[in-house]
Design a protein around this motif. Structure first.
Motif, PDB file in Angstrom:
ATOM      1  N   ARG A 165     -12.757   9.381 -20.573  1.00  0.00           N
ATOM      2  CA  ARG A 165     -13.833   9.889 -21.416  1.00  0.00           C
ATOM      3  C   ARG A 165     -14.684   8.738 -21.937  1.00  0.00           C
ATOM      4  O   ARG A 165     -14.190   7.633 -22.156  1.00  0.00           O
ATOM      5  CB  ARG A 165     -13.272  10.659 -22.614  1.00  0.00           C
ATOM      6  CG  ARG A 165     -12.492  11.888 -22.223  1.00  0.00           C
ATOM      7  CD  ARG A 165     -13.442  12.966 -21.782  1.00  0.00           C
ATOM      8  NE  ARG A 165     -12.743  14.153 -21.378  1.00  0.00           N
ATOM      9  CZ  ARG A 165     -13.115  14.889 -20.359  1.00  0.00           C
ATOM     10  NH1 ARG A 165     -14.164  14.566 -19.642  1.00  0.00           N
ATOM     11  NH2 ARG A 165     -12.457  15.968 -20.039  1.00  0.00           N
ATOM     12  N   SER A 199     -19.537  17.033 -22.228  1.00  0.00           N
ATOM     13  CA  SER A 199     -18.157  17.294 -21.796  1.00  0.00           C
ATOM     14  C   SER A 199     -17.452  16.019 -21.347  1.00  0.00           C
ATOM     15  O   SER A 199     -16.229  15.995 -21.226  1.00  0.00           O
ATOM     16  CB  SER A 199     -18.140  18.323 -20.665  1.00  0.00           C
ATOM     17  OG  SER A 199     -18.584  17.737 -19.448  1.00  0.00           O
ATOM     18  N   ASP A 212     -13.155  13.266 -27.420  1.00  0.00           N
ATOM     19  CA  ASP A 212     -13.177  14.297 -28.458  1.00  0.00           C
ATOM     20  C   ASP A 212     -12.802  13.686 -29.808  1.00  0.00           C
ATOM     21  O   ASP A 212     -11.821  14.066 -30.428  1.00  0.00           O
ATOM     22  CB  ASP A 212     -12.216  15.425 -28.081  1.00  0.00           C
ATOM     23  CG  ASP A 212     -12.378  16.632 -28.976  1.00  0.00           C
ATOM     24  OD1 ASP A 212     -13.443  16.769 -29.606  1.00  0.00           O
ATOM     25  OD2 ASP A 212     -11.428  17.420 -29.061  1.00  0.00           O
ATOM     26  N   ASP A 261     -24.861  19.956 -21.839  1.00  0.00           N
ATOM     27  CA  ASP A 261     -23.463  20.394 -21.937  1.00  0.00           C
ATOM     28  C   ASP A 261     -22.558  19.584 -21.014  1.00  0.00           C
ATOM     29  O   ASP A 261     -21.458  19.202 -21.401  1.00  0.00           O
ATOM     30  CB  ASP A 261     -23.331  21.889 -21.625  1.00  0.00           C
ATOM     31  CG  ASP A 261     -23.892  22.757 -22.740  1.00  0.00           C
ATOM     32  OD1 ASP A 261     -23.958  22.290 -23.901  1.00  0.00           O
ATOM     33  OD2 ASP A 261     -24.270  23.908 -22.451  1.00  0.00           O
ATOM     34  N   SER A 262     -23.031  19.308 -19.807  1.00  0.00           N
ATOM     35  CA  SER A 262     -22.241  18.495 -18.874  1.00  0.00           C
ATOM     36  C   SER A 262     -22.076  17.071 -19.382  1.00  0.00           C
ATOM     37  O   SER A 262     -21.000  16.482 -19.269  1.00  0.00           O
ATOM     38  CB  SER A 262     -22.898  18.469 -17.494  1.00  0.00           C
ATOM     39  OG  SER A 262     -22.889  19.752 -16.919  1.00  0.00           O
TER      40      SER A 262
END
Length: 148
Positions: A119, A32, A36, A28-29
């Motif tokens: 990101r 993240s 996106d 999950d980390s």
């Protein structure tokens, strides 16, 4: 100019968070930290091509399950421009199981600035050939750096 210096330092924070998430084996980390967007891609050191966040998550989950590692960056090259940072890094991948052999990996990370945060948009990893890894290790031990 200091504003841009801090802007690019923040990309390094994302890279460090990625390394920590890998060490923590936290899918999950890791996820993240990705952009996106469905155009995100990951080419793994074993040659697996992962396209889109769903496939990246599934592929990384398999890898984390089978092969927990800690990544140590040994040589970092940074190429930055407004909105994009590319890291070309020679990494040592240390398996969690001490009997497993460490691997030397060349990894390129492409990061984009999205909604005020850095990101990951793309990762491309390739295993170093044994001869290259040996030469790299000798140069690093002698303080010459990898490109001398």
């Amino acid at each position: 100019m200091p504003r841009f210096a801090r802007l690019f330092e923040a990309a390094a924070d994302t890279l460090n968070a990625y390394y920590q998430a890998i060490a923590d084996n936290s899918l999950d980390s890791i996820m993240s930290l990705w952009i996106d967007e469905e155009f995100a891609t990951c080419i793994c050191a074993d040659g697996t091509h992962l396209h889109g966040l769903e496939h990246i998550r599934a592929g990384l989950a398999k890898q984390l399950e089978a092969n927990a590692v800690t990544i140590e960056p040994l040589d970092i090259r940074v190429y930055d421009s407004l909105g994009t940072v590319v890291y070309a890094i020679a990494e040592a991948h240390q398996p969690a199981n001490p009997v497993d052999t460490p691997r030397m990996i060349f990894t390129t990370y492409v990061m984009v600035h999205e909604r005020g945060e850095w990101r990951i948009a793309h990762i491309h990893a390739s295993e170093m050939p044994m001869e290259t890894a040996g030469q790299f290790a000798v140069k690093m031990r002698h303080g010459q750096g990898p490109l001398h």
